[in-house]
Design a protein around this motif. Structure first.
Motif, PDB file in Angstrom:
ATOM      1  N   PRO A  49       1.245  -1.060   0.027  1.00 53.95           N
ATOM      2  CA  PRO A  49       0.005  -0.049  -0.312  1.00 53.95           C
ATOM      3  C   PRO A  49       0.653   1.540  -0.253  1.00 53.95           C
ATOM      4  N   PRO A  50       1.607   1.753   0.912  1.00 50.11           N
ATOM      5  CA  PRO A  50       2.735   2.700   0.320  1.00 50.11           C
ATOM      6  C   PRO A  50       3.209   2.891  -0.789  1.00 50.11           C
TER       7      PRO A  50
ATOM      8  N   GLN B  65       9.627   1.028 -15.075  1.00 53.00           N
ATOM      9  CA  GLN B  65       9.614   0.533 -13.990  1.00 53.00           C
ATOM     10  C   GLN B  65      10.458   1.677 -12.374  1.00 53.00           C
ATOM     11  N   ASN B  66       9.987   0.505 -11.994  1.00 52.37           N
ATOM     12  CA  ASN B  66      11.264   1.042 -10.243  1.00 52.37           C
ATOM     13  C   ASN B  66      12.427   0.433 -10.180  1.00 52.37           C
TER      14      ASN B  66
ATOM     15  N   MET C 210      12.334   1.059   1.293  1.00 46.77           N
ATOM     16  CA  MET C 210      12.845  -0.278   0.798  1.00 46.77           C
ATOM     17  C   MET C 210      11.444  -0.845   0.624  1.00 46.77           C
ATOM     18  N   ILE C 211      10.048  -0.484   1.211  1.00 53.52           N
ATOM     19  CA  ILE C 211       8.936  -0.749   2.106  1.00 53.52           C
ATOM     20  C   ILE C 211       8.786  -0.879   0.643  1.00 53.52           C
ATOM     21  N   VAL C 212       8.772   0.022  -0.521  1.00 55.14           N
ATOM     22  CA  VAL C 212       8.187   0.171  -1.665  1.00 55.14           C
ATOM     23  C   VAL C 212       8.400  -1.943  -2.426  1.00 55.14           C
TER      24      VAL C 212
END
Length: 420
Positions: free
Chosen positions: A93-94, A153-154, A183-185
């Protein structure tokens, strides 16, 4: 004679400018192209950033939970692109909150800003590590750079965050917790660097990371509501079943799981082989830490390990490999001959670019579960890492240069690579 003089291509400013110009042209063309409305029957390419934008649009419309439902997300993607595509959404969700903010901008502008700024961030971090050898790193990573620019992309973001962590970690700064928390992504890519922080007992950095993670988890909860979490967990479970069924494009995945599963073996066997490989990967990283590898080699080892822990890794995630190359390239060039360097470059391009080439070569009418091309990225990447590790154990080829200043001296204090 310095290392820079011996390896003019790896330090060639013209090469740096050429790759940068090529990436800028691709980015500009894609920004204009993606902004153009896709109509029914149009053959225009739909890329990963379209999924980012659709998920963000659903967030703006108050239907964020739909992004985690594969059927509803597919319908939303078709409505937006006019094409029958399926790109399941499994980001935490973040990151969904982040793309919701991006979706407030026109598509082309959102893509251009995100891709351009994250590319700049990535190259800035690589420059701090590789110094004058940045052109050589960019040459080695050319397929990944072009792929990530095209898809939006990321990978540049995650690669830059890993590099930022390793730089601060090597300097024993508590600020290493900032990129670690962010890095929670993509938390599965942070397993190796999190392990380093843990075994080194970097408690301040881990406290900062924990605070960032908690904040990042609270924000989407406040914005979207508690329902976002059951939707996210259900989406992850549904996508895991898709992965086991071979519905994802395994040929673009870099994991051991994908390589084994694409041969037709069962998902259970593929997971077992991958699990054994992941355990071995972590064990080798811990062994390197226990043996007190020089800082640049330990950092590169963490980058390599990051690529083989999760079964769900794609070719754009290989931006992290570029960080590892940046740490060791000067030492590697001092220990290898020109023909060896050419061979390693070819192997790197094959391992990192196979998915991109196969994407254009595949038969769109024949693909599907069990019909994807073979996943041939993990084997050459593992071979590349092994060959580089062996080369770094050699003596420096020119004794006179053994004590020459390193061209990558901005980031970490280099200890000489161990010789056999």
């Amino acid at each position: 004679m310095t290392s820079t003089a011996r390896h003019p291509l790896a330090t060639c400013r013209l090469l740096f400018l050429a790759v940068l110009a090529l990436a800028a042209m691709l980015l500009s063309f894609a920004a204009v192209s993606y902004q153009h409305q896709v109509i029914e029957g149009d053959s225009k390419t739909v890329v990963d950033f379209h999924a980012f934008y659709v998920a963000g649009t659903l967030g703006l419309e108050g239907k964020v939970d739909d992004s985690y439902d594969i059927a509803k997300m597919k319908a939303a993607q078709r409505a937006f692109t006019g094409m029958d595509v399926s790109m399941p959404w499994t980001y935490p969700p973040p990151f969904t909150l982040f793309v919701t903010a991006l979706a407030a901008l026109p598509l082309g502008l959102a893509y251009g800003l995100f891709t351009g700024l994250t590319l700049l961030f990535y190259l800035t971090m690589l420059k701090r590590i590789a110094g004058d050898h940045l052109p050589g790193v960019m040459l080695a990573m050319l397929p990944v750079i072009l792929l990530t620019v095209i898809t939006g992309q990321n990978g540049f973001l995650t690669g830059g965050l890993v590099a930022m962590f390793l730089l601060a970690f090597g300097q024993r700064k508590a600020s290493a917790g900032i990129p670690l928390g962010l890095m929670i992504v993509k938390p599965h890519l942070a397993a190796a660097i999190s392990l380093l922080a843990l075994v080194e007992r970097r408690w301040q950095a881990m406290f900062i990371a924990a605070a960032i993670v908690i904040t990042a988890l609270l924000l989407p909860t406040l914005v979207f509501g508690l329902s976002i979490w059951p939707a996210f967990l259900a989406g992850v479970a549904e996508s895991s079943a898709f992965l086991a069924d071979g519905e994802y494009p395994l040929f673009r995945m870099t994991s051991i799981y994908a390589a084994v599963r694409s041969t037709g073996l069962s998902s259970d066997i593929a997971f077992a082989v991958h699990g054994a490989g992941a355990i071995l990967t972590i064990a080798l990283l811990l062994y390197g830490w226990w043996r007190k590898l020089p800082p640049q080699l330990l950092a590169a080892s963490a980058c390599a390990a990051s690529l083989f822990v999760s079964p769900y890794n794609y070719d754009y995630d290989l931006c992290i490999l570029g960080v590892g190359i940046a740490f060791v390239l000067p030492d590697l060039l001092q220990r290898t001959r020109a023909l060896e360097q050419l061979g390693l470059l070819a192997l790197c391009w094959f391992g990192t670019g196979y998915g991109l080439v196969a994407s254009f070569a595949k038969d769109a009418d024949a693909i599907g579960a069990g019909n994807w091309p073979l996943s041939l990225m993990a084997p050459p990447l593992l071979l590349l890492i092994a060959l580089v590790a062996l080369a770094l154990r050699r003596e420096v080829r020119a004794r006179a240069e053994a004590h020459a200043p390193s061209a990558s001296g901005a980031a970490l204090k280099r200890d000489p690579a161990p010789a056999t």
